[in-house]
Scaffold this motif. Structure first.
Motif, PDB file in Angstrom:
ATOM      1  N   ASP A 102       0.850  -1.187   0.000  1.00  0.00           N
ATOM      2  CA  ASP A 102       0.000   0.000   0.000  1.00  0.00           C
ATOM      3  C   ASP A 102       0.890   1.243   0.000  1.00  0.00           C
ATOM      4  N   PRO A 103       0.529   2.297  -0.748  1.00  0.00           N
ATOM      5  CA  PRO A 103       1.400   3.483  -0.841  1.00  0.00           C
ATOM      6  C   PRO A 103       1.814   4.053   0.505  1.00  0.00           C
ATOM      7  N   VAL A 104       0.870   4.175   1.422  1.00  0.00           N
ATOM      8  CA  VAL A 104       1.194   4.733   2.736  1.00  0.00           C
ATOM      9  C   VAL A 104       2.133   3.810   3.506  1.00  0.00           C
ATOM     10  N   ALA A 105       1.852   2.514   3.477  1.00  0.00           N
ATOM     11  CA  ALA A 105       2.708   1.556   4.172  1.00  0.00           C
ATOM     12  C   ALA A 105       4.100   1.514   3.550  1.00  0.00           C
ATOM     13  N   LEU A 106       4.166   1.581   2.225  1.00  0.00           N
ATOM     14  CA  LEU A 106       5.457   1.570   1.544  1.00  0.00           C
ATOM     15  C   LEU A 106       6.280   2.800   1.911  1.00  0.00           C
ATOM     16  N   ALA A 107       5.643   3.964   1.925  1.00  0.00           N
ATOM     17  CA  ALA A 107       6.353   5.190   2.301  1.00  0.00           C
ATOM     18  C   ALA A 107       6.845   5.113   3.743  1.00  0.00           C
ATOM     19  N   SER A 108       6.034   4.566   4.628  1.00  0.00           N
ATOM     20  CA  SER A 108       6.438   4.417   6.027  1.00  0.00           C
ATOM     21  C   SER A 108       7.679   3.545   6.143  1.00  0.00           C
ATOM     22  N   PHE A 109       7.683   2.448   5.409  1.00  0.00           N
ATOM     23  CA  PHE A 109       8.825   1.533   5.442  1.00  0.00           C
ATOM     24  C   PHE A 109      10.087   2.205   4.904  1.00  0.00           C
ATOM     25  N   LEU A 110       9.952   2.948   3.807  1.00  0.00           N
ATOM     26  CA  LEU A 110      11.109   3.622   3.213  1.00  0.00           C
ATOM     27  C   LEU A 110      11.678   4.677   4.156  1.00  0.00           C
ATOM     28  N   TYR A 111      10.802   5.448   4.788  1.00  0.00           N
ATOM     29  CA  TYR A 111      11.277   6.460   5.739  1.00  0.00           C
ATOM     30  C   TYR A 111      11.970   5.810   6.933  1.00  0.00           C
ATOM     31  N   PHE A 112      11.429   4.707   7.397  1.00  0.00           N
ATOM     32  CA  PHE A 112      12.022   4.031   8.552  1.00  0.00           C
ATOM     33  C   PHE A 112      13.419   3.510   8.213  1.00  0.00           C
ATOM     34  N   ILE A 113      13.572   2.911   7.041  1.00  0.00           N
ATOM     35  CA  ILE A 113      14.885   2.420   6.615  1.00  0.00           C
ATOM     36  C   ILE A 113      15.865   3.583   6.476  1.00  0.00           C
ATOM     37  N   ALA A 114      15.401   4.693   5.896  1.00  0.00           N
ATOM     38  CA  ALA A 114      16.267   5.865   5.739  1.00  0.00           C
ATOM     39  C   ALA A 114      16.710   6.407   7.097  1.00  0.00           C
ATOM     40  N   LEU A 115      15.800   6.406   8.061  1.00  0.00           N
ATOM     41  CA  LEU A 115      16.142   6.883   9.400  1.00  0.00           C
ATOM     42  C   LEU A 115      17.196   5.993  10.049  1.00  0.00           C
ATOM     43  N   ILE A 116      17.036   4.690   9.932  1.00  0.00           N
ATOM     44  CA  ILE A 116      18.009   3.755  10.509  1.00  0.00           C
ATOM     45  C   ILE A 116      19.377   3.920   9.844  1.00  0.00           C
ATOM     46  N   LEU A 117      19.389   4.057   8.525  1.00  0.00           N
ATOM     47  CA  LEU A 117      20.659   4.233   7.816  1.00  0.00           C
ATOM     48  C   LEU A 117      21.359   5.522   8.239  1.00  0.00           C
ATOM     49  N   SER A 118      20.594   6.580   8.397  1.00  0.00           N
ATOM     50  CA  SER A 118      21.192   7.851   8.812  1.00  0.00           C
ATOM     51  C   SER A 118      21.786   7.745  10.211  1.00  0.00           C
ATOM     52  N   LEU A 119      21.065   7.104  11.103  1.00  0.00           N
ATOM     53  CA  LEU A 119      21.570   6.947  12.469  1.00  0.00           C
ATOM     54  C   LEU A 119      22.821   6.069  12.503  1.00  0.00           C
ATOM     55  N   SER A 120      22.926   5.143  11.565  1.00  0.00           N
ATOM     56  CA  SER A 120      24.089   4.254  11.552  1.00  0.00           C
ATOM     57  C   SER A 120      25.376   4.989  11.208  1.00  0.00           C
ATOM     58  N   GLN A 121      25.256   6.177  10.623  1.00  0.00           N
ATOM     59  CA  GLN A 121      26.437   6.943  10.224  1.00  0.00           C
ATOM     60  C   GLN A 121      26.751   8.096  11.179  1.00  0.00           C
ATOM     61  N   GLN A 122      26.159   8.058  12.365  1.00  0.00           N
ATOM     62  CA  GLN A 122      26.379   9.146  13.314  1.00  0.00           C
ATOM     63  C   GLN A 122      27.846   9.263  13.717  1.00  0.00           C
ATOM     64  N   MET A 123      28.516   8.141  13.898  1.00  0.00           N
ATOM     65  CA  MET A 123      29.918   8.182  14.313  1.00  0.00           C
ATOM     66  C   MET A 123      30.782   8.855  13.251  1.00  0.00           C
ATOM     67  N   THR A 124      30.499   8.561  11.990  1.00  0.00           N
ATOM     68  CA  THR A 124      31.262   9.200  10.913  1.00  0.00           C
ATOM     69  C   THR A 124      30.996  10.696  10.873  1.00  0.00           C
ATOM     70  N   SER A 125      29.755  11.090  11.101  1.00  0.00           N
ATOM     71  CA  SER A 125      29.437  12.520  11.144  1.00  0.00           C
ATOM     72  C   SER A 125      30.189  13.200  12.283  1.00  0.00           C
ATOM     73  N   ASP A 126      30.308  12.512  13.416  1.00  0.00           N
ATOM     74  CA  ASP A 126      31.086  13.059  14.532  1.00  0.00           C
ATOM     75  C   ASP A 126      32.554  13.227  14.133  1.00  0.00           C
ATOM     76  N   ARG A 127      33.074  12.251  13.438  1.00  0.00           N
ATOM     77  CA  ARG A 127      34.470  12.343  12.989  1.00  0.00           C
ATOM     78  C   ARG A 127      34.672  13.522  12.043  1.00  0.00           C
ATOM     79  N   ILE A 128      33.737  13.702  11.136  1.00  0.00           N
ATOM     80  CA  ILE A 128      33.852  14.810  10.183  1.00  0.00           C
ATOM     81  C   ILE A 128      33.815  16.141  10.919  1.00  0.00           C
ATOM     82  N   ASN A 129      32.931  16.257  11.886  1.00  0.00           N
ATOM     83  CA  ASN A 129      32.823  17.505  12.642  1.00  0.00           C
ATOM     84  C   ASN A 129      34.103  17.820  13.410  1.00  0.00           C
ATOM     85  N   LEU A 130      34.811  16.789  13.851  1.00  0.00           N
ATOM     86  CA  LEU A 130      36.036  16.969  14.643  1.00  0.00           C
ATOM     87  C   LEU A 130      37.297  16.886  13.786  1.00  0.00           C
ATOM     88  N   TYR A 131      37.154  17.037  12.483  1.00  0.00           N
ATOM     89  CA  TYR A 131      38.285  16.801  11.581  1.00  0.00           C
ATOM     90  C   TYR A 131      39.475  17.704  11.880  1.00  0.00           C
TER      91      TYR A 131
END
Length: 201
Positions: A102-131
């Motif tokens: 369903d379009p709404v369910a599909l969009a929910s799933f895509l946003y959730f995956i995107a959120l998890i992927l973004s959170l998985s790169q938090q350590m790298t973002s911290d490294r970049i900020n402290l470069y």
């Protein structure tokens, strides 16, 4: 007294839900544009074939925290907004929506995956900020390729996911199963069949 002029819990829920849906729709579009802008900036600074990653670090390090924080905020709002349309109160209906894409369910799933992927790169973002102030523990010599390539790839995937999710949501912005559920629910003391009847003073 006309009960139609009395605010019930359902009326409040519908009003809040409707207001949040408007905010969510704005965030969906803004997030899609922002994610695309962010990945374009990253690729431009990284150079062709990612040959100028040092330039990316020097130019982007001051943007790392605000850029990623705004991305997380928009992703969180968009994810909640998308799931808010699925009506998770009806588990069987929600599962059927996910299984039938369903379009709404599909969009929910895509946003959730995107959120998890973004959170998985938090350590790298911290490294970049402290470069500029980091020692060799965070940025060993020659480690830019190994650290930044996965980070750039994940940001590209996130941009694609939120873009597709926004396209799915924008094609059917009227789909809202939670609102339908709220419209048909009964309020204690005001059954649906008696809402239009006058209540003696």
């Amino acid at each position: 007294m006309d009960p139609r002029h009395i605010w019930t819990t359902r009326d409040v829920a519908l009003k809040v839900h409707s207001s949040f849906r408007v905010i969510g729709l704005f965030c969906h579009g803004f997030l899609a544009g922002y994610a695309v802008w962010n990945i374009i900036v990253v690729y431009v600074l990284a150079g062709e074939q990612m040959t100028t990653l040092a330039n990316l670090l020097q130019q982007y390090h001051s943007l790392a925290y605000p850029a990623q924080s705004l991305l997380y905020l928009l992703l969180a709002i968009s994810t909640v907004s998308a799931f808010d349309r699925v009506n998770l109160a009806k588990t069987s209906m929600a599962l059927r929506g996910f299984l039938t894409l369903d379009p709404v369910a599909l969009a929910s799933f895509l946003y959730f995956i995107a959120l998890i992927l973004s959170l998985s790169q938090q350590m790298t973002s911290d490294r970049i900020n402290l470069y500029l102030t980091a020692n060799e523990t965070l940025w060993p010599p020659g480690s830019e390729q190994q650290i930044l390539r996965p980070w750039i790839a994940v940001n590209l995937v996130v941009a694609l996911l939120v873009g597709v999710a926004w396209a799915v949501i924008s094609t059917r912005p009227d789909i809202d199963y939670t609102e339908e559920f709220l419209m048909t629910m009964e309020v204690e003391g005001y059954p649906r069949g008696e809402e239009n009847q006058d209540i003696p003073a």
